[in-house]
Write a protein that holds these residues in place. Structure first.
Motif, short mmCIF file in Angstrom:
data_model
loop_
_atom_site.label_atom_id
_atom_site.label_comp_id
_atom_site.label_asym_id
_atom_site.label_seq_id
_atom_site.Cartn_x
_atom_site.Cartn_y
_atom_site.Cartn_z
N PRO A 1 -21.28 -70.75 -8.11
CA PRO A 1 -21.38 -71.46 -6.83
C PRO A 1 -22.83 -71.73 -6.44
N VAL A 2 -23.08 -72.91 -5.90
CA VAL A 2 -24.43 -73.31 -5.48
C VAL A 2 -24.69 -72.73 -4.09
N LEU A 3 -25.82 -72.06 -3.92
CA LEU A 3 -26.15 -71.39 -2.67
C LEU A 3 -27.06 -72.27 -1.81
N SER A 4 -26.79 -72.29 -0.52
CA SER A 4 -27.55 -73.16 0.38
C SER A 4 -29.04 -72.84 0.44
N PRO A 5 -29.49 -71.56 0.40
CA PRO A 5 -30.93 -71.33 0.44
C PRO A 5 -31.67 -71.91 -0.76
N ALA A 6 -30.98 -72.06 -1.89
CA ALA A 6 -31.62 -72.53 -3.12
C ALA A 6 -31.48 -74.03 -3.33
N LEU A 7 -30.58 -74.69 -2.61
CA LEU A 7 -30.28 -76.09 -2.90
C LEU A 7 -31.48 -76.99 -2.62
N GLY A 8 -32.20 -76.74 -1.53
CA GLY A 8 -33.37 -77.57 -1.24
C GLY A 8 -34.40 -77.50 -2.34
N SER A 9 -34.66 -76.28 -2.82
CA SER A 9 -35.62 -76.11 -3.91
C SER A 9 -35.14 -76.81 -5.17
N LEU A 10 -33.84 -76.77 -5.43
CA LEU A 10 -33.29 -77.41 -6.62
C LEU A 10 -33.50 -78.93 -6.57
N VAL A 11 -33.20 -79.55 -5.43
CA VAL A 11 -33.36 -81.00 -5.30
C VAL A 11 -34.84 -81.38 -5.40
N ALA A 12 -35.69 -80.62 -4.73
CA ALA A 12 -37.12 -80.91 -4.79
C ALA A 12 -37.64 -80.72 -6.21
N HIS A 13 -37.20 -79.68 -6.88
CA HIS A 13 -37.66 -79.37 -8.23
C HIS A 13 -37.30 -80.48 -9.21
N GLU A 14 -36.05 -80.91 -9.19
CA GLU A 14 -35.59 -81.87 -10.18
C GLU A 14 -35.95 -83.31 -9.85
N ALA A 15 -36.14 -83.61 -8.56
CA ALA A 15 -36.31 -85.01 -8.16
C ALA A 15 -37.62 -85.27 -7.43
N TYR A 16 -37.66 -84.96 -6.13
CA TYR A 16 -38.81 -85.30 -5.29
C TYR A 16 -39.34 -84.06 -4.60
N PRO A 17 -40.59 -83.68 -4.88
CA PRO A 17 -41.64 -84.35 -5.65
C PRO A 17 -41.83 -83.72 -7.03
N GLY A 18 -40.74 -83.23 -7.64
CA GLY A 18 -40.81 -82.51 -8.90
C GLY A 18 -40.72 -83.38 -10.13
N ALA B 1 -43.07 -78.43 -10.15
CA ALA B 1 -41.74 -78.69 -9.60
C ALA B 1 -41.29 -77.55 -8.69
N ASP B 2 -41.59 -76.31 -9.07
CA ASP B 2 -41.25 -75.18 -8.22
C ASP B 2 -42.09 -75.16 -6.95
N LEU B 3 -43.28 -75.71 -7.02
CA LEU B 3 -44.16 -75.77 -5.85
C LEU B 3 -43.81 -76.93 -4.92
N GLY B 4 -43.01 -77.87 -5.42
CA GLY B 4 -42.82 -79.14 -4.74
C GLY B 4 -42.33 -79.06 -3.32
N LEU B 5 -41.29 -78.25 -3.05
CA LEU B 5 -40.74 -78.18 -1.70
C LEU B 5 -41.78 -77.65 -0.73
N GLU B 6 -42.54 -76.66 -1.15
CA GLU B 6 -43.61 -76.11 -0.31
C GLU B 6 -44.64 -77.18 0.03
N VAL B 7 -44.93 -78.06 -0.91
CA VAL B 7 -45.95 -79.09 -0.70
C VAL B 7 -45.50 -80.12 0.32
N ILE B 8 -44.24 -80.55 0.26
CA ILE B 8 -43.79 -81.62 1.17
C ILE B 8 -43.17 -81.11 2.46
#
Length: 394
Positions: A208-225, A263-270
Motif C-alpha cells: 500500500p502507498v502511504l500518504s507521507p511518502a507520496l509527495g516525495s515519490l512524485v517529486a522524486h520521479e517527476a518534478y523536480p526529480g 531527486a530525493d532532495l527535490g521536494l525539499e527544494v520546491i
C-alpha cells in the motif's frame, strides 16, 4: 581519438553491457542505428567488454579534445562500466570496492547509536503507548492512500510540483509525464525516460502507498526529480550542445548517484524542509486523512532511519550475513513490518540493484550538502554534467 569516436564507443559499450544485465540501460534515446547494431548477433563476451572499457578510459585520461568537466564526467562513467564488465567476467570485487568504483563514493556503516537516538526521538512524538515498533508500524499502515483516490492524489501533486518547478527552474516546451500503476517490481517507483522530453512514471502497488511518502515519490520521479533532470539535459546538453553521451542513462555509474540524490532532495527544494502542510492541502479535498503537524514531527525524528537499508546491504554483501539476518535487521532498526523489510531486501538482493541503495543514501547527503538551499546549485545538478568528487570539493 576524436570526440565523436569517444562518444560512440561509450554508447556502444553501455548498450553492449545492457545485453548482459537486465535493466542496466535505464534509458536510451540516442542514434537508433547504434542500438540496432549492438542488438544484432550474439552479445560480446564480458572479457571483451572489460578490455573495451579499459581502452576507452585510457583514451579519456589522455589528452583528448574534450572540455575538462566533460572528460571528467565521461571518465567517471567509464570506470563504472569497467567495474561492471569485470564483475561479469568473474573478477572478484568486494562490495564496498564495487560501490566506490561504480558510484564514486565509499559508503559508511551508520552506527546503531545514531539509529537508537532516532528511536528515542520518535518515541517522544508518536502517540499511544506500548512497544515503539508496534506503534510506529500501526501508525504508518494507517496512513495508506485509498487505492481509488491514489490516481487523483498523484495528479494533483504532480500538477502543483510541475508549476513550482517551472517557476523556479524552467521546463522545456513540450515536456510531459504519464503516470501508471504497476506491480511485481523491486522498487516503489520508476521513471522510464522515453526521450523527446517525455517520461512514463510507474508506481508500484505491491505494498500500500502511504500518504507521507507520496509527495516525495512524485517529486522524486517527476518534478523536480528524474523527469526534470532528463528533459532539461536533453534540451540543453543534447539538443543545444550535441553531447550525445547524455542520450544513455546507465546503472552502475556516478550518473545514478547524482540523479537519485537530487531527486530525493527535490521536494525539499520546491516546497521547503517541511512540506507536510502542502501535502495536506492536496489530500483534504480527496478525503485522505493527514495530520500535517504529526507527520512533520515523525518525519524529522526518523530521517536517519533511511540509512538502515544501507547497513543491511553491507551486512548481507560485505559481512557475510544471511538474507534473513538482513530482513530482521531492517525490521529491528527501521521499525518496519516484515513485508516491507522483505521488499527492501528484494531490492538489495536484485543482481542489477544490489549496490544501488547507496545512490539514495550518499547521493542525498552529497547533494544536500552541496545545494545548501541555494536554487542555482540545484539547477546546476539538473542541467550540467557533475560527478560526486565535484560536490565534495565544492
Amino acid at each position: 581519438m576524436s570526440e565523436p569516436d569517444l562518444v560512440e564507443d561509450y554508447l556502444r559499450l553501455g548498450l553492449a553491457l545492457g545485453r548482459h544485465i537486465d535493466g542496466f540501460v535505464d534509458a536510451y534515446y540516442g542514434p537508433p542505428g547504434l542500438a540496432a547494431q549492438t542488438a544484432a548477433g550474439p552479445p560480446a563476451a564480458p572479457a571483451e567488454l572489460a578490455e573495451r572499457a579499459r581502452r576507452l578510459l585510457a583514451a579519456l585520461v589522455a589528452d583528448v579534445d574534450l572540455a575538462p568537466e566533460r572528460r571528467q564526467w565521461m571518465a567517471a562513467q567509464v570506470r563504472g562500466l569497467h567495474t561492471s564488465a569485470r564483475k561479469l567476467d568473474g573478477n572478484p570485487i568486494g562490495y564496498l570496492d564495487e560501490i566506490e568504483a561504480c558510484y564514486g563514493v565509499r559508503p559508511t556503516f551508520v552506527h546503531e547509536d545514531v539509529l537508537a537516538e532516532a528511536h528515542r526521538r520518535l518515541d517522544s512524538v508518536l502517540p499511544g503507548t506500548g512497544p515503539l515498533a508496534a506503534r510506529y508500524i500501526a501508525w504508518r499502515e494507517a496512513q495508506v492512500v485509498p487505492p481509488d483516490r491514489l490516481g487523483d492524489a498523484v495528479a494533483s501533486l504532480a500538477e502543483d510540483f510541475r508549476a513550482r518547478t517551472e517557476a523556479s527552474f524552467g521546463l522545456p516546451e513540450g515536456e510531459g509525464v504519464e503516470f501508471q500503476m504497476v506491480d511485481n517490481q523491486p522498487w516503489s517507483g520508476f521513471n522510464y525516460y522515453l526521450g523527446g522530453l517525455r517520461s512514463r512514471v510507474a508506481i508500484n502497488l505491491d505494498l500500500p502507498v502511504l500518504s507521507p511518502a507520496l509527495g516525495s515519490l512524485v517529486a522524486h520521479e517527476a518534478y523536480p526529480g528524474h523527469h526534470t533532470e532528463h528533459c532539461r539535459k536533453e534540451a540543453g546538453l543534447v539538443r543545444r550542445r550535441r553531447q550525445l553521451e547524455e542520450t544513455i542513462f546507465l546503472v552502475g555509474t556516478p550518473q545514478c548517484l547524482i540523479a537519485e540524490g537530487l531527486a530525493d532532495l527535490g521536494l525539499e527544494v520546491i516546497a521547503g524542509e517541511r512540506p507536510e502542510q502542502i501535502l495536506a492541502d492536496h489530500y483534504r479535498p480527496l478525503g485522505i486523512p493527514f495530520d500535517a503537524d504529526l507527520v512533520a514531527e515523525v518525519s524529522a525524528a526518523t530521517e536517519t532511519l533511511g540509512s538502515v537499508r544501507g547497513n543491511a546491504a553491507v551486512l548481507l554483501h560485505d559481512r557475510g550475513r544471511t538474507v534473513d539476518d538482513a530482513v530482521a535487521y531492517v525490521e529491528r532498526w527501521a521499525l518496519t513490518s516484515h513485508d516491507r523489510a522483505v521488499k527492501s531486501m528484494q531490492f538489495a538482493t536484485d543482481p542489477t540493484w544490489r549496490a544501488y541503495v547507496f545512490c539514495y543514501i550518499d547521493g542525498l547527503r552529497l547533494c544536500r550538502d552541496y545545494v545548501q538551499g541555494v536554487p542555482a546549485r540545484f539547477e546546476r545538478l539538473v542541467t550540467e554534467q557533475v560527478v560526486p568528487a565535484q560536490l565534495v570539493a565544492a
